[in-house]
Scaffold this active site. Structure first.
Site, mmCIF file in Angstrom:
data_model
loop_
_atom_site.group_PDB
_atom_site.id
_atom_site.type_symbol
_atom_site.label_atom_id
_atom_site.label_comp_id
_atom_site.label_asym_id
_atom_site.label_seq_id
_atom_site.Cartn_x
_atom_site.Cartn_y
_atom_site.Cartn_z
ATOM 1 N N GLU A 191 36.411 38.754 35.565
ATOM 2 C CA GLU A 191 36.277 40.205 35.362
ATOM 3 C C GLU A 191 36.608 40.678 33.936
ATOM 4 O O GLU A 191 37.261 41.700 33.763
ATOM 5 C CB GLU A 191 37.188 40.958 36.337
ATOM 6 C CG GLU A 191 36.921 40.632 37.784
ATOM 7 C CD GLU A 191 37.805 41.426 38.756
ATOM 8 O OE1 GLU A 191 38.752 42.088 38.303
ATOM 9 O OE2 GLU A 191 37.525 41.382 39.956
ATOM 10 N N GLU A 209 32.885 35.467 46.233
ATOM 11 C CA GLU A 209 33.672 36.422 47.028
ATOM 12 C C GLU A 209 32.726 37.315 47.809
ATOM 13 O O GLU A 209 32.416 38.427 47.391
ATOM 14 C CB GLU A 209 34.545 37.268 46.088
ATOM 15 C CG GLU A 209 35.425 36.437 45.178
ATOM 16 C CD GLU A 209 36.319 37.258 44.265
ATOM 17 O OE1 GLU A 209 36.514 38.465 44.527
ATOM 18 O OE2 GLU A 209 36.824 36.687 43.281
HETATM 19 C C1 XIL Z 1 42.370 40.325 46.010
HETATM 20 C C2 XIL Z 1 43.106 39.705 47.178
HETATM 21 O O1 XIL Z 1 42.183 39.516 48.225
HETATM 22 C C3 XIL Z 1 44.226 40.603 47.618
HETATM 23 O O2 XIL Z 1 45.025 39.942 48.602
HETATM 24 C C4 XIL Z 1 45.114 40.969 46.430
HETATM 25 O O3 XIL Z 1 46.083 41.908 46.843
HETATM 26 C C5 XIL Z 1 44.282 41.556 45.317
HETATM 27 O O4 XIL Z 1 43.261 40.644 44.963
HETATM 28 N N1 XIL Z 1 38.299 40.213 42.922
HETATM 29 C C6 XIL Z 1 38.978 39.042 42.770
HETATM 30 C C7 XIL Z 1 40.016 38.660 43.759
HETATM 31 O O5 XIL Z 1 38.649 38.256 41.875
HETATM 32 O O6 XIL Z 1 41.057 37.917 43.176
HETATM 33 C C8 XIL Z 1 40.594 39.846 44.464
HETATM 34 O O7 XIL Z 1 41.441 39.385 45.512
HETATM 35 C C9 XIL Z 1 39.486 40.702 45.026
HETATM 36 C C10 XIL Z 1 38.603 41.221 43.912
#
Ligand code: XIL
Length: 517
Positions: free
Chosen positions: A335, A442
């Site tokens: 990101e 994701e």
């Molecule tokens: C999220 C997790 O799922 C949560 O448990 C945590 O509180 C915050 O992060 N993009 C990403 C992930 O790259 O690392 C994030 O994960 C969700 C968005």
């Protein structure tokens, strides 16, 4: 309690704003005791003054502002007003604006404007009909006065057509009970195409049913939080190390939180995708400061480069030594592209210390210390947004010139309605044409619990899997972000393949149908 809140929220969301209800005051700011939920957006400070106003200071952009989250119901009209005060310029222009977020994409509207003369409280007034958003922040910003300090009072939100009355929600669809051993297996169905996996939190490795589900369905896992810098960097030990050696670049790490997933994967022959080495989020602030002390200055570029190299070296070599061959790929940088400028985030501590090339340097160090064959990824969200896609593509091309990047990871935190499959497919095709390996890192699709929502969600999962199957030769893995709806970081949106009883939802069958048909 959480469930009840979700049901109530669902009822409120379904309510409509008819003209029959009577006008109501929804919110009046009270700065008598504190900031009343207001906080500094970008600015250094927002605080109540002794006069009971809210003052914002330390600004360097017009949007640096006092802001507050509001729950606004789609379709409802809201009248807004606020008084503003400044005594630094002869006159200054102000706006009430809204930052609303839908599935991770933030967009903005300006709702009221006014000009405040020096030393005079000035009222701004406007109105807003709420759209369909996951989050709404109302804030008071300037135009053309990025450094001005100012105060606000009497921020009022009225609902002239009334606050909506709840209407009955659509009933939840019943999910058929299927025992784990009786389910078809996604990983088997995708064998020979690419890996299928999930992000999993630490506590799942203490639950025998969840472990059975993972073994049945997935060939690759990602630790949901346990390999992020805030889990891995040992701030106290790093501090002592710097103190004892005098070497500011020294870094101490530990893997206590990731042991569960790494040993489970090692014992059962599963792959692990590592997430994440460099990110502006979930990274201790101390990492970037002299002596790992946040009250001390930020590190110079040279020293921070040393810490970055040592961090990457320690993480990659220690995990490889303890769990040889288990971690097959890494999100080296996550990101880094800003949604507003569509280029590297200026406020990221990585940019502020090392500069824009922190991304390229992270890949250089990751290549230097990664075991042979470990794939190195850049990972980001909102890839289908054209301006962001352009920024991401530009960054990937730069990185490819140095030869240290292997692939791109698509975060796909989507919903039933948005974005369209055409937009997603354009984004995948553009990145694929660069020649990089691909992964969906994701995946989750926010929906609901009604039959129509779950069938739409199934169709979404299916079309995304069909799309990725077209790139099967280039795709390493598709991973959902979580195991069950209740375990999702988007709890309340029911975005995953299994319900809380671990029964497969229609979406599960959508993933299978994509490869079977
Ligand atoms: C999220 C997790 O799922 C949560 O448990 C945590 O509180 C915050 O992060 N993009 C990403 C992930 O790259 O690392 C994030 O994960 C969700 C968005």
């Amino acid at each position: 309690m959480k469930k009840l809140a979700v049901i109530l929220l669902a009822l409120v969301m379904l309510a409509s704003c008819s003209g029959t209800a009577s006008a109501a005051r929804y919110y009046t700011s009270t700065f008598a005791a504190g900031a009343d939920g207001w906080y500094a957006r970008g600015a250094q400070a927002t605080y109540r003054t002794t006069e009971g106003t809210l003052r914002t200071e330390g600004r360097s952009s017009d949007w640096h502002s006092p802001g507050r989250d509001f729950t606004l119901v789609e379709g409802c009209l809201y009248n807004l007003s606020v008084e503003v005060y400044q005594d630094e310029a002869d006159s200054a222009s102000f706006m009430i604006s809204i930052a609303h977020t839908k599935d991770g994409t933030e967009t903005y509207e300006n709702l009221a404007r006014g000009t405040a003369k020096k030393g005079e409280w000035t009222k701004l007034e406007g109105s807003y009909t709420a759209g369909n958003y996951d989050r709404s922040v109302l804030y008071v910003e300037t135009t053309g006065a990025p450094q001005l300090s100012f105060e606000i009072r009497n921020f009022i939100v009225d609902a002239p057509n009334g606050i909506p009355k709840p209407q009955p929600a659509e009933p939840a669809m019943e999910i058929e009970a299927v025992a784990i051993e009786d389910m078809p297996s996604i990983k088997e169905a995708y064998e020979g195409k690419f890996d299928f996996g999930a992000a999993v939190p630490q506590h799942a490795f203490m639950d025998s049913k969840l472990k059975a589900l993972m073994l049945k369905q997935f060939s690759i896992l990602t630790p949901e939080n346990e390999l992020k810098p805030d889990s891995v960097l040992d701030v106290q030990a790093s501090k002592s190390l710097v103190y004892n050696t005098g070497d500011q670049t020294a870094v101490a790490v530990h893997f206590d939180n990731a042991k569960g997933i790494l040993s489970f994967a090692k014992a059962n022959g599963l792959k692990v995708h590592g997430h994440v080495l460099v990110w502006h989020s979930q990274t201790p602030e101390e990492f970037f400061h002299e002596g790992y002390d946040r009250s001390k200055p930020l590190l110079s570029r040279e020293v921070m480069l040393g810490r970055l190299e040592n961090y990457i070296k320690e993480v990659l070599t220690q995990t490889e030594e303890m769990y040889p061959g288990v971690i097959v790929s890494w999100d080296v940088v996550n990101e880094a592209i800003d949604d507003g400028t569509n280029w590297l985030r200026k406020t990221s501590p990585w940019t502020r210390t090392i500069g824009e090339d922190h991304v390229a340097r992270a890949f250089e160090f990751a290549r230097k210390y990664a075991a042979e064959g470990v794939l190195l990824y850049y990972n980001d969200y909102n890839t289908p947004v054209p301006a962001k896609l352009a920024g991401i593509t530009k960054l990937l091309k730069q990185l490819m010139e140095e030869g240290n990047i292997d692939g791109y990871g698509f975060q796909m935190h989507y919903s039933n309605g948005d974005p369209s499959i055409t937009q997603i497919s354009n984004a995948v095709s553009q990145i694929a044409s660069l020649g990089l390996k691909l992964r969906v890192s994701e995946l989750d699709i926010g929906a609901g619990t009604s039959e129509s929502a779950l069938m739409q969600q199934k169709a979404r999962y299916k079309e995304i899997m069909q799309l990725m199957l077209q790139y099967a030769g280039q795709t390493e893995a598709v991973q959902v972000w979580g195991l069950t709806d209740g375990m999702s970081w988007r709890d309340g949106r029911y975005p995953l393949l299994f319900n809380d009883q671990l029964y497969p939802k229609p979406a599960f069958y959508g993933v299978l149908e994509a490869v079977e048909e």
